[in-house]
Design an enzyme around this catalytic site. Structure first.
Site, short mmCIF file in Angstrom:
data_model
loop_
_atom_site.label_atom_id
_atom_site.label_comp_id
_atom_site.label_asym_id
_atom_site.label_seq_id
_atom_site.Cartn_x
_atom_site.Cartn_y
_atom_site.Cartn_z
N HIS A 1 0.84 -1.20 0.00
CA HIS A 1 0.00 0.00 0.00
C HIS A 1 0.87 1.25 0.00
O HIS A 1 2.04 1.20 0.38
CB HIS A 1 -0.92 0.04 1.22
CG HIS A 1 -2.14 -0.83 1.10
ND1 HIS A 1 -2.17 -2.12 1.58
CD2 HIS A 1 -3.34 -0.59 0.53
CE1 HIS A 1 -3.37 -2.64 1.32
NE2 HIS A 1 -4.10 -1.74 0.69
N LYS B 1 -0.75 4.98 4.43
CA LYS B 1 -1.60 4.03 5.17
C LYS B 1 -0.99 3.76 6.54
O LYS B 1 0.20 3.49 6.66
CB LYS B 1 -1.75 2.72 4.38
CG LYS B 1 -2.76 1.75 4.97
CD LYS B 1 -3.03 0.60 4.01
CE LYS B 1 -3.84 -0.52 4.62
NZ LYS B 1 -5.23 -0.16 4.86
#
Ligand SMILES: NC(=O)c1ccc[n+]([C@@H]2O[C@H](COP(=O)([O-])OP(=O)(O)OC[C@H]3O[C@@H](n4cnc5c(N)ncnc54)[C@H](OP(=O)(O)O)[C@@H]3O)[C@@H](O)[C@H]2O)c1
Length: 250
Positions: free
Chosen positions: A139, A143
């Site tokens: 990600h 995040k």
């Protein structure tokens, strides 16, 4: 079909664009900041023209939202995350009002198909102990949770079908070998990846990998609208995974 949106942030806008491109009508938009919304607060009058209500807001007062929408006898799709400790309460509210609701932490149709493929794959791998399963996800660098909920869900799917595996390991493995009953779930955080999940089965002679790559947020909106169509004429409390399974079964 007419939709009310609750929450007009990043996802609310995404659902609006996808809805308008697919011949849905937006009958009202509720957002507490009120900017470009038709209403600041949820009320019977605000949703009276809608067939289905789609919520991508915040978990703060989601149970109040579920209670109100169920009492208005409107179907509800909840994309908002972070309230799942209260899932039993939500189910009871929907049952008591004989209304309809679908929820999911991940409304991507592709990811829910991926869950179903993971289930079938893990059932097969259970019969072949020479293949060792693993998961990793990538990600963007903004995040904050690691691993994400989707990777955990994939891990739990593997655990529920591969009997020789009993435990997911998320941490660094320092100074010890991974145990035969453990599955390692790794996370990479870098750049701008919207979300990549890899499920692998490694054998001595070869390797099998299944990969889901999200390109953008549009996939969540597409899934929420599919859920809205599905729940429109139904009663009951469903996860989106159950909806996808029922579509697969025909
Ligand atoms: N299930 C999925 O597939 C999926 C995918 C992406 C995101 N999500 C989840 O969806 C939610 C929204 O995400 P987002 O990225 O769109 O967030 P966002 O950009 O912050 O937008 C949320 C909007 O809803 C408003 N809002 C919050 N509570 C409200 C309420 N009770 N009534 C009316 N408006 C309210 C917020 O106002 P304020 O700024 O004043 O709070 C904000 O304008 C989050 O829980 C996120 O985790 C789920």
């Amino acid at each position: 079909m007419k939709i009310t949106l609750i929450g007009y942030g990043k996802m609310g806008h995404e659902v609006e664009s996808m809805a308008l491109a697919n011949k849905f009508e937006i009958s009202s938009i509720i957002d507490r900041k009120g900017k470009n919304a038709t209403h600041k607060e949820l009320s019977k009058e605000a949703v009276e023209d809608a067939d289905v209500i789609i919520d991508f807001s915040s978990p703060d007062n989601i149970i109040e939202t579920i209670t109100k929408v169920a009492s208005y006898k409107k179907a509800l799709v909840v994309g908002t995350t972070g309230w799942y400790d209260n899932i039993k309460i939500a189910r009871e509210i929907i049952k008591a009002n004989n209304s309809g609701m679908i929820y999911s932490p991940n409304f991507s149709i592709g990811m829910n198909i991926f869950f179903s493929i993971a289930r079938s794959a893990s059932f097969i791998i259970d019969k072949f102990p020479m293949y060792d399963p693993y998961i990793y996800e990538i990600h963007h660098n903004q995040k904050t949770d690691s691993p994400g909920g989707t990777a955990k869900n994939l891990g739990n799917i593997l655990l529920s079908n591969i009997k020789r595996k009993k435990k997911l390991v998320f941490d660094r493995i320092d100074g010890r070998k991974i145990e035969p009953d453990e599955i390692h779930v790794g996370s990479i955080r870098a750049g701008f990846f919207p979300g990549t999940h890899v499920l692998g089965f490694d054998g001595i002679s070869d390797n099998i990998e299944l990969r889901h790559i999200a390109r953008n947020r549009a996939g969540f909106a597409e899934g929420a609208l599919l859920a809205a169509k599905w729940i429109n004429d139904k009663k009951g409390f469903y996860s989106f995974e159950e909806v996808i399974s029922s579509i697969i079964k025909g």
